[in-house]
Design a protein around this motif. Sequence first.
Motif, PDB file in Angstrom:
ATOM      1  N   TYR A 283     -11.971 -14.987   5.794  1.00 21.23           N
ATOM      2  CA  TYR A 283     -10.704 -15.710   5.803  1.00 21.23           C
ATOM      3  C   TYR A 283     -10.398 -16.278   7.189  1.00 21.23           C
ATOM      4  CZ  TYR A 283      -5.797 -16.704   5.788  1.00 21.23           C
ATOM      5  OH  TYR A 283      -4.604 -17.344   5.950  1.00 21.23           O
ATOM      6  N   SER A 284     -10.566 -15.450   8.199  1.00 13.75           N
ATOM      7  CA  SER A 284     -10.142 -15.908   9.532  1.00 13.75           C
ATOM      8  C   SER A 284     -10.829 -15.087  10.612  1.00 13.75           C
ATOM      9  CB  SER A 284      -8.622 -15.770   9.626  1.00 13.75           C
ATOM     10  OG  SER A 284      -8.236 -15.359  10.907  1.00 13.75           O
ATOM     11  N   GLU A 285     -11.192 -15.774  11.687  1.00 12.52           N
ATOM     12  CA  GLU A 285     -11.861 -15.080  12.799  1.00 12.52           C
ATOM     13  C   GLU A 285     -10.909 -14.173  13.550  1.00 12.52           C
ATOM     14  OE1 GLU A 285     -13.823 -17.817  15.357  1.00 12.52           O
ATOM     15  OE2 GLU A 285     -15.437 -18.170  13.899  1.00 12.52           O
ATOM     16  N   SER A 286      -9.617 -14.489  13.465  1.00 10.17           N
ATOM     17  CA  SER A 286      -8.671 -13.689  14.252  1.00 10.17           C
ATOM     18  C   SER A 286      -8.226 -12.422  13.511  1.00 10.17           C
ATOM     19  CB  SER A 286      -7.451 -14.535  14.625  1.00 10.17           C
ATOM     20  OG  SER A 286      -6.819 -14.973  13.433  1.00 10.17           O
ATOM     21  N   ALA A 287      -8.610 -12.284  12.242  1.00  8.99           N
ATOM     22  CA  ALA A 287      -8.221 -11.080  11.503  1.00  8.99           C
ATOM     23  C   ALA A 287      -8.904  -9.865  12.126  1.00  8.99           C
ATOM     24  CB  ALA A 287      -8.612 -11.214  10.043  1.00  8.99           C
ATOM     25  N   GLU A 288      -8.198  -8.746  12.121  1.00  6.90           N
ATOM     26  CA  GLU A 288      -8.754  -7.551  12.772  1.00  6.90           C
ATOM     27  C   GLU A 288      -8.727  -6.339  11.859  1.00  6.90           C
ATOM     28  OE1 GLU A 288      -7.647  -6.317  16.842  1.00  6.90           O
ATOM     29  OE2 GLU A 288      -6.746  -8.330  16.940  1.00  6.90           O
ATOM     30  N   LEU A 289      -9.741  -5.497  12.036  1.00  5.40           N
ATOM     31  CA  LEU A 289      -9.786  -4.229  11.306  1.00  5.40           C
ATOM     32  C   LEU A 289      -9.373  -3.123  12.267  1.00  5.40           C
ATOM     33  CD1 LEU A 289     -13.221  -4.522   9.483  1.00  5.40           C
ATOM     34  CD2 LEU A 289     -10.960  -5.158   8.640  1.00  5.40           C
ATOM     35  N   LEU A 290      -8.563  -2.219  11.781  1.00  8.75           N
ATOM     36  CA  LEU A 290      -8.125  -1.090  12.614  1.00  8.75           C
ATOM     37  C   LEU A 290      -8.618   0.194  11.976  1.00  8.75           C
ATOM     38  CD1 LEU A 290      -4.364  -2.145  12.879  1.00  8.75           C
ATOM     39  CD2 LEU A 290      -6.178  -2.663  14.538  1.00  8.75           C
ATOM     40  N   ASP A 291      -9.022   1.128  12.801  1.00  5.19           N
ATOM     41  CA  ASP A 291      -9.417   2.425  12.261  1.00  5.19           C
ATOM     42  C   ASP A 291      -8.175   3.182  11.809  1.00  5.19           C
ATOM     43  OD1 ASP A 291     -12.158   2.338  12.374  1.00  5.19           O
ATOM     44  OD2 ASP A 291     -12.177   2.795  14.529  1.00  5.19           O
ATOM     45  N   PHE A 292      -8.385   4.122  10.927  1.00  2.70           N
ATOM     46  CA  PHE A 292      -7.268   4.947  10.451  1.00  2.70           C
ATOM     47  C   PHE A 292      -6.661   5.729  11.614  1.00  2.70           C
ATOM     48  CE2 PHE A 292      -5.503   8.967   8.993  1.00  2.70           C
ATOM     49  CZ  PHE A 292      -4.559   8.487   8.094  1.00  2.70           C
ATOM     50  N   SER A 293      -5.360   5.858  11.585  1.00  2.00           N
ATOM     51  CA  SER A 293      -4.678   6.771  12.506  1.00  2.00           C
ATOM     52  C   SER A 293      -3.525   7.376  11.701  1.00  2.00           C
ATOM     53  CB  SER A 293      -4.138   6.021  13.724  1.00  2.00           C
ATOM     54  OG  SER A 293      -3.233   5.025  13.297  1.00  2.00           O
ATOM     55  N   PRO A 294      -3.109   8.583  12.059  1.00  2.00           N
ATOM     56  CA  PRO A 294      -2.095   9.258  11.222  1.00  2.00           C
ATOM     57  C   PRO A 294      -0.671   8.802  11.521  1.00  2.00           C
ATOM     58  CG  PRO A 294      -2.834  10.727  12.934  1.00  2.00           C
ATOM     59  CD  PRO A 294      -3.614   9.467  13.113  1.00  2.00           C
ATOM     60  N   TYR A 295      -0.505   7.597  12.061  1.00  2.00           N
ATOM     61  CA  TYR A 295       0.827   7.056  12.291  1.00  2.00           C
ATOM     62  C   TYR A 295       0.881   5.677  11.647  1.00  2.00           C
ATOM     63  CZ  TYR A 295       5.198   5.789  14.483  1.00  2.00           C
ATOM     64  OH  TYR A 295       6.499   5.411  14.672  1.00  2.00           O
ATOM     65  N   GLY A 296       2.026   5.269  11.132  1.00  2.04           N
ATOM     66  CA  GLY A 296       2.131   3.950  10.515  1.00  2.04           C
ATOM     67  C   GLY A 296       3.057   4.009   9.324  1.00  2.04           C
ATOM     68  N   TYR A 297       2.624   3.479   8.197  1.00  2.00           N
ATOM     69  CA  TYR A 297       3.463   3.450   6.992  1.00  2.00           C
ATOM     70  C   TYR A 297       2.986   4.538   6.012  1.00  2.00           C
ATOM     71  CZ  TYR A 297       5.676  -0.648   8.889  1.00  2.00           C
ATOM     72  OH  TYR A 297       6.395  -1.492   9.686  1.00  2.00           O
ATOM     73  N   ASP A 298       3.162   4.295   4.721  1.00  2.00           N
ATOM     74  CA  ASP A 298       2.926   5.372   3.762  1.00  2.00           C
ATOM     75  C   ASP A 298       1.457   5.696   3.521  1.00  2.00           C
ATOM     76  OD1 ASP A 298       5.517   6.180   3.412  1.00  2.00           O
ATOM     77  OD2 ASP A 298       5.936   4.599   1.960  1.00  2.00           O
ATOM     78  N   GLU A 299       0.539   4.933   4.112  1.00  2.00           N
ATOM     79  CA  GLU A 299      -0.870   5.341   4.075  1.00  2.00           C
ATOM     80  C   GLU A 299      -1.009   6.722   4.717  1.00  2.00           C
ATOM     81  OE1 GLU A 299       0.339   2.950   5.829  1.00  2.00           O
ATOM     82  OE2 GLU A 299      -0.258   3.135   7.924  1.00  2.00           O
ATOM     83  N   ARG A 300      -0.064   7.078   5.589  1.00  2.00           N
ATOM     84  CA  ARG A 300      -0.084   8.416   6.208  1.00  2.00           C
ATOM     85  C   ARG A 300      -0.016   9.504   5.148  1.00  2.00           C
ATOM     86  NH1 ARG A 300       4.903   7.282  10.183  1.00  2.00           N
ATOM     87  NH2 ARG A 300       4.923   9.528  10.491  1.00  2.00           N
ATOM     88  N   GLN A 301       0.800   9.273   4.112  1.00  5.14           N
ATOM     89  CA  GLN A 301       0.957  10.280   3.056  1.00  5.14           C
ATOM     90  C   GLN A 301      -0.231  10.224   2.089  1.00  5.14           C
ATOM     91  OE1 GLN A 301       3.218  11.990   4.228  1.00  5.14           O
ATOM     92  NE2 GLN A 301       4.217  10.398   5.453  1.00  5.14           N
ATOM     93  N   TYR A 302      -0.596   8.997   1.666  1.00  2.00           N
ATOM     94  CA  TYR A 302      -1.716   8.865   0.714  1.00  2.00           C
ATOM     95  C   TYR A 302      -3.019   9.379   1.336  1.00  2.00           C
ATOM     96  CZ  TYR A 302       1.711   5.805  -1.487  1.00  2.00           C
ATOM     97  OH  TYR A 302       2.871   5.309  -2.040  1.00  2.00           O
ATOM     98  N   CYS A 303      -3.137   9.234   2.650  1.00  2.00           N
ATOM     99  CA  CYS A 303      -4.365   9.651   3.345  1.00  2.00           C
ATOM    100  C   CYS A 303      -4.197  11.004   4.032  1.00  2.00           C
ATOM    101  CB  CYS A 303      -4.774   8.599   4.371  1.00  2.00           C
ATOM    102  SG  CYS A 303      -5.267   7.035   3.630  1.00  2.00           S
ATOM    103  N   SER A 304      -3.166  11.778   3.640  1.00  2.00           N
ATOM    104  CA  SER A 304      -3.063  13.129   4.206  1.00  2.00           C
ATOM    105  C   SER A 304      -4.242  13.931   3.663  1.00  2.00           C
ATOM    106  CB  SER A 304      -1.721  13.762   3.821  1.00  2.00           C
ATOM    107  OG  SER A 304      -1.559  13.752   2.413  1.00  2.00           O
TER     108      SER A 304
END
Length: 458
Positions: A283-304
């Motif tokens: 889609y775009s060269e400027s798009a970025e992937l971030l590694d998981f970290s236990p801070y952020g939105y509700d992915e914190r709960q789903y990925c507990s």
Amino acid sequence: MHLLAEFEKQDLAEVGRGLHRFASDLYPICRSITGDGIRRTLRMIMGRIPLQISEVPSGTAVFDWVVPKEWNIHDAYIKDMTGKRVVDFERSNLHVLNYSVSIHETMPLGELRHRLHTIPEHPDWIPYRTSYYQEDWGFCLAHNQLLTLEDGDYEVCIDSTLGEGQLTYGECYLPGESEDEVLISCHACHPSLANDNLSGLVVATALAEMLSRRELRYSYRFLFIPGTIGAITWLAKNRDHVLHIRHGLVLTGIGDSGSFHYKKTRRGNTEIDQVAAHILRHYSESAELLDFSPYGYDERQYCSPGFNLPVGCLMRSVWGTFPEYHTSADNLDFIKPEQLAESLRLCIGIVEALENNRRYRNLQPYCEPQLGKRNLYRATGGETIGTEINARLWVLNLSDGEHSLLDIADRSGLPFATISEAAEVLRSSGLLSIISEPASADRVGRHASNPNKVTLLR
Ligand SMILES: [Zn+2]
């Protein structure tokens, strides 16, 4: 399934304006993690998609948390001694510390001051502050306005209720061919904030609306929930059901002008990670992937660790990294129609790749099948082959049962849609067959030592 092609036939400018209009309708509502603001928001979403509303009583234990008391607010102000409202909830619902208990007193500015929150470095913006789990009250205002307040007494009023009630969330379930689910989750608990909250809500609603008209391979579950406590409550009530979740995305902050960011799942190598990385890369060269970290939105709960679900997070600018975050500057001008439409387009690309990503078996694996006699190869030899034929050769070569179409797309460097089309053509020519996969629930084992602990065997 050709969702993207269908989407692109529409007038995208109009799609964007429609998304922005819906965000504008939701914007004035004073939402919180409980109360009538989130109920009203869910009712408005319900006007567009089928939504099942759940209410969970205050005091319900959900893992290590307890569903809090319900908060509602009717009015709030600070009046000067002439009776003029110098701070007025009617003008902005951000003026009240969210979850403030009620108060009606007259006090000198010196006493009131430590209850007033501002952002000195952005003196014209009102901060968004909350106090969900500690009973408190306060006001938020522009720093420049604070500077204009003269010493003297002020009448302070917060007309709110905090008592036994319910935590409310909404679910839109769209059944597909398989019980395996794609979970799309967004928080719906912020008051008048556009990017952090409304952008995810309007894009998710539009995506659900579009998918509700289609035959689907996966079932889809859209959650509109209060952040943190809502996700924890939903997980507590659906502890066994989560075994059906095959892929998931938290959608948040996707209306601003920043480039796309995808935060990987805790496992980091799931199919949703691969799909999101592929779609973003093309889609775009400027798009970025971030590694998981236990801070952020509700992915914190789903990925507990107890759940460890394959749920990533799609956003534009990352929370907390842009100055408008959690301030009155995250308003309807901060999210643009074209950016919302672009985000919806990206989500559709991800869903289309999930729906079409399968493993196939080449039914003619001994040397290349003769494509020419099936009208699948150009007639004259000698020229360089085009992308279409190249894609067919890749699909045939790697359809050995080991590689998914997405693996093939990644290895060939071709976009997923091109590889997927090639597979469709080859299958209708009888050169490929689909390899069926066991459902998520069948891939699950239970620990002999602890039958409550569930692990996905993949
Ligand atoms: Zn937020």
